[in-house]
Design a protein around this motif. Structure first.
Motif, PDB file in Angstrom:
ATOM      1  N   HIS A 197      38.433  47.442  47.413  1.00  0.00           N
ATOM      2  CA  HIS A 197      38.479  47.564  45.952  1.00  0.00           C
ATOM      3  C   HIS A 197      38.510  46.179  45.300  1.00  0.00           C
ATOM      4  O   HIS A 197      37.786  45.934  44.325  1.00  0.00           O
ATOM      5  CB  HIS A 197      39.692  48.384  45.511  1.00  0.00           C
ATOM      6  N   LEU A 198      39.332  45.294  45.825  1.00  0.00           N
ATOM      7  CA  LEU A 198      39.422  43.940  45.263  1.00  0.00           C
ATOM      8  C   LEU A 198      38.087  43.209  45.383  1.00  0.00           C
ATOM      9  O   LEU A 198      37.676  42.500  44.455  1.00  0.00           O
ATOM     10  CB  LEU A 198      40.542  43.153  45.943  1.00  0.00           C
ATOM     11  N   GLN A 199      37.409  43.392  46.483  1.00  0.00           N
ATOM     12  CA  GLN A 199      36.098  42.767  46.650  1.00  0.00           C
ATOM     13  C   GLN A 199      35.082  43.335  45.660  1.00  0.00           C
ATOM     14  O   GLN A 199      34.288  42.597  45.071  1.00  0.00           O
ATOM     15  CB  GLN A 199      35.613  42.915  48.090  1.00  0.00           C
ATOM     16  N   ARG A 200      35.124  44.664  45.468  1.00  0.00           N
ATOM     17  CA  ARG A 200      34.235  45.299  44.489  1.00  0.00           C
ATOM     18  C   ARG A 200      34.532  44.793  43.083  1.00  0.00           C
ATOM     19  O   ARG A 200      33.625  44.519  42.292  1.00  0.00           O
ATOM     20  CB  ARG A 200      34.411  46.820  44.532  1.00  0.00           C
ATOM     21  N   MET A 201      35.822  44.659  42.760  1.00  0.00           N
ATOM     22  CA  MET A 201      36.196  44.195  41.424  1.00  0.00           C
ATOM     23  C   MET A 201      35.836  42.724  41.224  1.00  0.00           C
ATOM     24  O   MET A 201      35.469  42.321  40.120  1.00  0.00           O
ATOM     25  CB  MET A 201      37.683  44.425  41.161  1.00  0.00           C
ATOM     26  N   SER A 202      35.907  41.934  42.268  1.00  0.00           N
ATOM     27  CA  SER A 202      35.452  40.536  42.164  1.00  0.00           C
ATOM     28  C   SER A 202      33.948  40.491  41.902  1.00  0.00           C
ATOM     29  O   SER A 202      33.490  39.703  41.064  1.00  0.00           O
ATOM     30  CB  SER A 202      35.802  39.750  43.422  1.00  0.00           C
ATOM     31  N   ALA A 203      33.194  41.345  42.576  1.00  0.00           N
ATOM     32  CA  ALA A 203      31.749  41.407  42.327  1.00  0.00           C
ATOM     33  C   ALA A 203      31.487  41.892  40.897  1.00  0.00           C
ATOM     34  O   ALA A 203      30.612  41.363  40.197  1.00  0.00           O
ATOM     35  CB  ALA A 203      31.071  42.319  43.340  1.00  0.00           C
ATOM     36  N   PHE A 204      32.261  42.888  40.447  1.00  0.00           N
ATOM     37  CA  PHE A 204      32.107  43.396  39.085  1.00  0.00           C
ATOM     38  C   PHE A 204      32.357  42.290  38.067  1.00  0.00           C
ATOM     39  O   PHE A 204      31.545  42.057  37.169  1.00  0.00           O
ATOM     40  CB  PHE A 204      33.076  44.570  38.855  1.00  0.00           C
ATOM     41  N   TRP A 205      33.489  41.588  38.204  1.00  0.00           N
ATOM     42  CA  TRP A 205      33.815  40.542  37.236  1.00  0.00           C
ATOM     43  C   TRP A 205      32.870  39.351  37.346  1.00  0.00           C
ATOM     44  O   TRP A 205      32.612  38.668  36.356  1.00  0.00           O
ATOM     45  CB  TRP A 205      35.289  40.133  37.357  1.00  0.00           C
ATOM     46  N   SER A 206      32.314  39.100  38.511  1.00  0.00           N
ATOM     47  CA  SER A 206      31.290  38.070  38.640  1.00  0.00           C
ATOM     48  C   SER A 206      30.070  38.455  37.810  1.00  0.00           C
ATOM     49  O   SER A 206      29.493  37.624  37.093  1.00  0.00           O
ATOM     50  CB  SER A 206      30.904  37.884  40.109  1.00  0.00           C
ATOM     51  N   SER A 207      29.682  39.726  37.887  1.00  0.00           N
ATOM     52  CA  SER A 207      28.551  40.199  37.102  1.00  0.00           C
ATOM     53  C   SER A 207      28.846  40.170  35.607  1.00  0.00           C
ATOM     54  O   SER A 207      27.992  39.808  34.805  1.00  0.00           O
ATOM     55  CB  SER A 207      28.168  41.617  37.529  1.00  0.00           C
ATOM     56  N   VAL A 208      30.065  40.534  35.241  1.00  0.00           N
ATOM     57  CA  VAL A 208      30.448  40.568  33.829  1.00  0.00           C
ATOM     58  C   VAL A 208      30.614  39.160  33.265  1.00  0.00           C
ATOM     59  O   VAL A 208      30.106  38.846  32.184  1.00  0.00           O
ATOM     60  CB  VAL A 208      31.752  41.377  33.646  1.00  0.00           C
ATOM     61  N   ALA A 209      31.340  38.315  33.978  1.00  0.00           N
ATOM     62  CA  ALA A 209      31.688  36.989  33.442  1.00  0.00           C
ATOM     63  C   ALA A 209      30.593  35.954  33.648  1.00  0.00           C
ATOM     64  O   ALA A 209      30.396  35.086  32.794  1.00  0.00           O
ATOM     65  CB  ALA A 209      32.991  36.496  34.073  1.00  0.00           C
ATOM     66  N   LEU A 210      29.904  36.023  34.780  1.00  0.00           N
ATOM     67  CA  LEU A 210      28.889  35.011  35.089  1.00  0.00           C
ATOM     68  C   LEU A 210      27.455  35.544  35.010  1.00  0.00           C
ATOM     69  O   LEU A 210      26.512  34.766  35.174  1.00  0.00           O
ATOM     70  CB  LEU A 210      29.108  34.445  36.497  1.00  0.00           C
ATOM     71  N   MET A 211      27.322  36.856  34.808  1.00  0.00           N
ATOM     72  CA  MET A 211      25.986  37.483  34.819  1.00  0.00           C
ATOM     73  C   MET A 211      25.299  37.281  36.169  1.00  0.00           C
ATOM     74  O   MET A 211      24.092  37.113  36.255  1.00  0.00           O
ATOM     75  CB  MET A 211      25.130  36.943  33.667  1.00  0.00           C
ATOM     76  N   SER A 212      26.094  37.301  37.247  1.00  0.00           N
ATOM     77  CA  SER A 212      25.573  37.009  38.584  1.00  0.00           C
ATOM     78  C   SER A 212      24.748  38.147  39.184  1.00  0.00           C
ATOM     79  O   SER A 212      23.976  37.921  40.108  1.00  0.00           O
ATOM     80  CB  SER A 212      26.736  36.690  39.528  1.00  0.00           C
ATOM     81  N   GLY A 213      24.971  39.369  38.706  1.00  0.00           N
ATOM     82  CA  GLY A 213      24.252  40.500  39.284  1.00  0.00           C
ATOM     83  C   GLY A 213      24.800  40.948  40.622  1.00  0.00           C
ATOM     84  O   GLY A 213      24.158  41.720  41.326  1.00  0.00           O
ATOM     85  N   ARG A 214      26.008  40.503  40.984  1.00  0.00           N
ATOM     86  CA  ARG A 214      26.585  40.864  42.290  1.00  0.00           C
ATOM     87  C   ARG A 214      27.019  42.327  42.360  1.00  0.00           C
ATOM     88  O   ARG A 214      27.052  42.908  43.439  1.00  0.00           O
ATOM     89  CB  ARG A 214      27.789  39.970  42.606  1.00  0.00           C
ATOM     90  N   TYR A 215      27.397  42.908  41.253  1.00  0.00           N
ATOM     91  CA  TYR A 215      27.926  44.279  41.254  1.00  0.00           C
ATOM     92  C   TYR A 215      26.805  45.280  41.055  1.00  0.00           C
ATOM     93  O   TYR A 215      25.980  45.138  40.153  1.00  0.00           O
ATOM     94  CB  TYR A 215      28.963  44.449  40.146  1.00  0.00           C
TER      95      TYR A 215
END
Length: 165
Positions: free
Chosen positions: A56-74
């Protein structure tokens, strides 16, 4: 310029303006969910659904990466995951309060502001989605208020839970 080039330029701009990077995101996510797990109102809602916290923490890190950095990880459906939750405005207010407090505690001010602005939109969007799923069309400024029997509340009253938190 390709789409990948545009994404890389956008990420570089956000990093330059805010200082946010993947390590900061991971630190924020872990600190936030550490607090959530101990929260009288929100902890049991999460505990009922999450057995193994690391994925879950890994998924949420990917989510926030996508939200905050627009990384597209999530690559997921956050609305779908939240629709069946027994929550209302009280839960979203608490979630946002814990998020704001955590972001202010663990991030530089510019980064915290960046995360908080996005968290506010996410909370509002999820609250509107859950309301709609339950047949309620909220007017601007209206909040999702469900009967106490339809949401998770700790054994104490909500006011007492806020006092304890």
């Amino acid at each position: 310029m390709t789409q990948e080039d545009r994404r890389a330029a956008a990420i570089a701009d956000i990093i330059a303006r805010t200082g946010i990077d993947e390590a900061m995101i991971d630190h924020l996510v872990r600190a936030f969910y550490g607090r959530i797990r101990d929260d009288a109102l929100l902890g049991p809602v999460f505990a009922a659904r999450i057995v193994d916290w690391e994925p879950h923490l890994q998924r949420m890190s990917a989510f926030w990466s996508s939200v905050a950095l627009m990384s597209g990880r999530y690559h997921g459906q956050p609305m779908e995951k939240h629709l069946p939750l027994p929550v209302d405005a009280r839960h979203f207010d608490r979630w946002l309060a814990v998020f704001v407090e955590t972001a202010r505690d663990v991030c530089p001010p510019v980064a915290a502001d960046h995360f908080i602005e996005r968290a506010q939109r996410i909370a509002q969007s999820l609250e509107l989605g859950i309301a709609a799923q339950n047949g309620l069309l909220l007017a601007k400024g209206q909040r999702l208020q469900r009967p106490d029997a339809d949401v998770f509340l700790p054994d104490t009253s909500f006011a007492e839970a806020e006092h304890l938190a």
